[in-house]
Structures are given as C-alpha cells and as structure tokens.
Design an enzyme around this catalytic site. Structure first.
Site, short mmCIF file in Angstrom:
data_model
loop_
_atom_site.label_atom_id
_atom_site.label_comp_id
_atom_site.label_asym_id
_atom_site.label_seq_id
_atom_site.Cartn_x
_atom_site.Cartn_y
_atom_site.Cartn_z
N TYR A 1 0.83 -1.20 0.00
CA TYR A 1 0.00 0.00 0.00
C TYR A 1 0.87 1.25 0.00
CZ TYR A 1 -4.12 -2.75 1.45
OH TYR A 1 -5.16 -3.63 1.50
N TYR B 1 0.00 -10.03 0.47
CA TYR B 1 1.07 -9.41 1.24
C TYR B 1 1.11 -9.99 2.65
CZ TYR B 1 -2.85 -6.54 2.90
OH TYR B 1 -4.05 -6.11 3.40
N ARG C 1 -2.20 -12.17 3.50
CA ARG C 1 -3.58 -11.88 3.11
C ARG C 1 -3.82 -12.30 1.67
NH1 ARG C 1 -7.28 -8.67 4.53
NH2 ARG C 1 -8.38 -10.58 3.99
N HIS D 1 -7.00 -8.79 -2.48
CA HIS D 1 -8.34 -8.26 -2.26
C HIS D 1 -8.37 -6.76 -2.56
CE1 HIS D 1 -6.24 -7.60 1.56
NE2 HIS D 1 -7.00 -6.53 1.69
N HIS E 1 -10.54 -3.35 -1.15
CA HIS E 1 -11.47 -2.80 -0.17
C HIS E 1 -12.54 -1.97 -0.88
CE1 HIS E 1 -9.03 -3.75 3.45
NE2 HIS E 1 -8.01 -3.59 2.62
#
Length: 239
Positions: free
Chosen positions: A104, A143, A153, A156, A158
């Site tokens: 991110y 990640y 994870r 995905h 959000h």
C-alpha cells in the site's frame, strides 16, 4: 495455519467482530453498550458530495501522470442492489488496494516490496440508474501481515459504500476466485457460512474482459437481506 482454522460457530453470514485467530479484533471490537447519537448533528460536521464532485476519471486507477502502473490490468464491474434485488442508484463507491507487489501507499506499510510510483491504489465512482459501477485497476498482490507466523492476506480490494448520508457507510472486501490463501486467512474465516464467504469472491467474466488489454471480474454488492454481502466493522483492520 492453525490460527486461521480455529473453530468458530457455524453458519455466520457476517464476520465475527471478536475472533481470536484475527488477533487485532480482540482489541478493536466494541466492549461497551452502544450510545445513541443525533444523526443530524453528525451531518453538520461531515463532508458532503454530489455527482459533480466525483469525476468519472477517478474510476480508472491506471491513469496517473507518472505513466502506466506495473501489473495485471483488470476491470471490476458490478451492481449495488437492495435486499429485493432492486438497483441502488447514486451511491458513492470508494475502493483502495495494494499494488501488484502487495504494498500500500501508506506510511504504516513498510514491508520490503516495491512501491509503484505510477499507482496510488485509490478510486471512487457513483452508481448509475441501474446500480452499476465500474473500476479499471491493477490486480493487487498478496502481502504479509503480522497476525501470526507466516501470515499472508489473499489478494483483495477494499470497498466502501455511502448511502444518502455519511452516517450510512458500509465497508467490505472483494476477493478473487481460486485464491489458495482463503483457508489460511482469519479475516475470511471469521465468516463461517460458506455461501456468505462466496459472496465476497468475484467471478471472472469474459464479457467484461477487453481484447489484448485487460481481464474482467464481476462482483455485485447486496446491501440488505439474507443474501447481503458480508461487511466489516468500520473501525476494523485495513489489512
């Protein structure tokens, strides 16, 4: 592995807010009785938006001054529906995600994966008369996170949806089909009804794909009813 597979009550269509394998939920779930608040008073301090405030270009996360982002280009298309299957128009839909390397653009994300200067990972759109929305983006990578040993994870995106007021907000995650990390992920496993889990997983749609340009996924969001899309608590982990 054991952390993600710990027993939980079967048949839950919404995620547990206090699920021990998801470690941070023990500290973030509500522990006191809810208090009533005046929604009109809250609205005096909340931001406002309208159709003119959201530019269609914001739905294409691959358009940045720095050039083309790195990764697999995809399109996500779907509809926002109520519990009776009727389209919900005029909804603000926001997304945020990791880049293709699973990182991110956020100061708290410091794991050793490269940042992409041409990808910010945020976008938004307003649903149309048919409840439809569409985003063009890069498929995010999995990640690591510090929930347990060797925790990763699943890939995905959000999603955040606002209703007619900013006190009406829902947050959820969209996954990709066939991810091998589903069985090992405590956030996904906090929902114990498999049919509800499946509603978080997008479907590859060849008609949404574009020749020599991108792959397409379809994912509808149902706001209410027994077939509603599982939502996460607003204060939940943005992992």
């Amino acid at each position: 592995m054991a952390a993600a597979q710990e027993a939980a009550p079967a048949g839950l269509r919404q995620p547990l807010v206090d699920f021990r394998p998801y470690r941070s939920s023990e500290l973030r779930h509500p522990t006191k009785d809810l208090r009533h608040a005046d929604p009109e008073e809250i609205e005096l301090f909340a931001p406002v938006f309208g159709h003119r405030d959201v530019d269609p270009i914001e739905a294409d996360l691959t358009l940045n001054p720095g050039g083309e982002p790195i990764g697999e280009r995809i399109r996500i298309r779907g509809r926002v529906l109520d519990g009776d299957g009727r389209p919900v128009a005029g909804q603000l839909v926001e997304i945020w995600q990791a880049n293709a390397a699973g990182r991110y653009v956020h100061k708290r994300d410091q794991h050793p994966a490269p940042l992409d200067p041409s990808f910010l990972g945020v976008g938004r759109a307003i649903t149309g008369p048919d409840g439809g929305y569409e985003f063009v983006t890069i498929k995010p990578g999995p990640y690591p996170w510090k929930n347990h040993q060797n925790a990763w994870r699943p890939a995905h995106v959000h999603f955040s949806l606002f209703g007619t007021e900013f006190t009406q907000r829902m947050v959820t995650q969209m996954y990709f089909p066939g991810d091998p990390l589903f069985a090992l992920d405590p956030i996904y496993q906090a929902i114990t009804d498999q049919r509800a889990r499946d509603r978080l997983v997008s479907v590859y749609d060849h008609d949404v794909s574009e020749h020599e340009w991108l792959l397409g996924y379809r994912w509808d969001i149902v706001l209410t009813g027994t077939h509603s899309t599982p939502m996460e608590p607003e204060e939940g982990e943005h992992a």
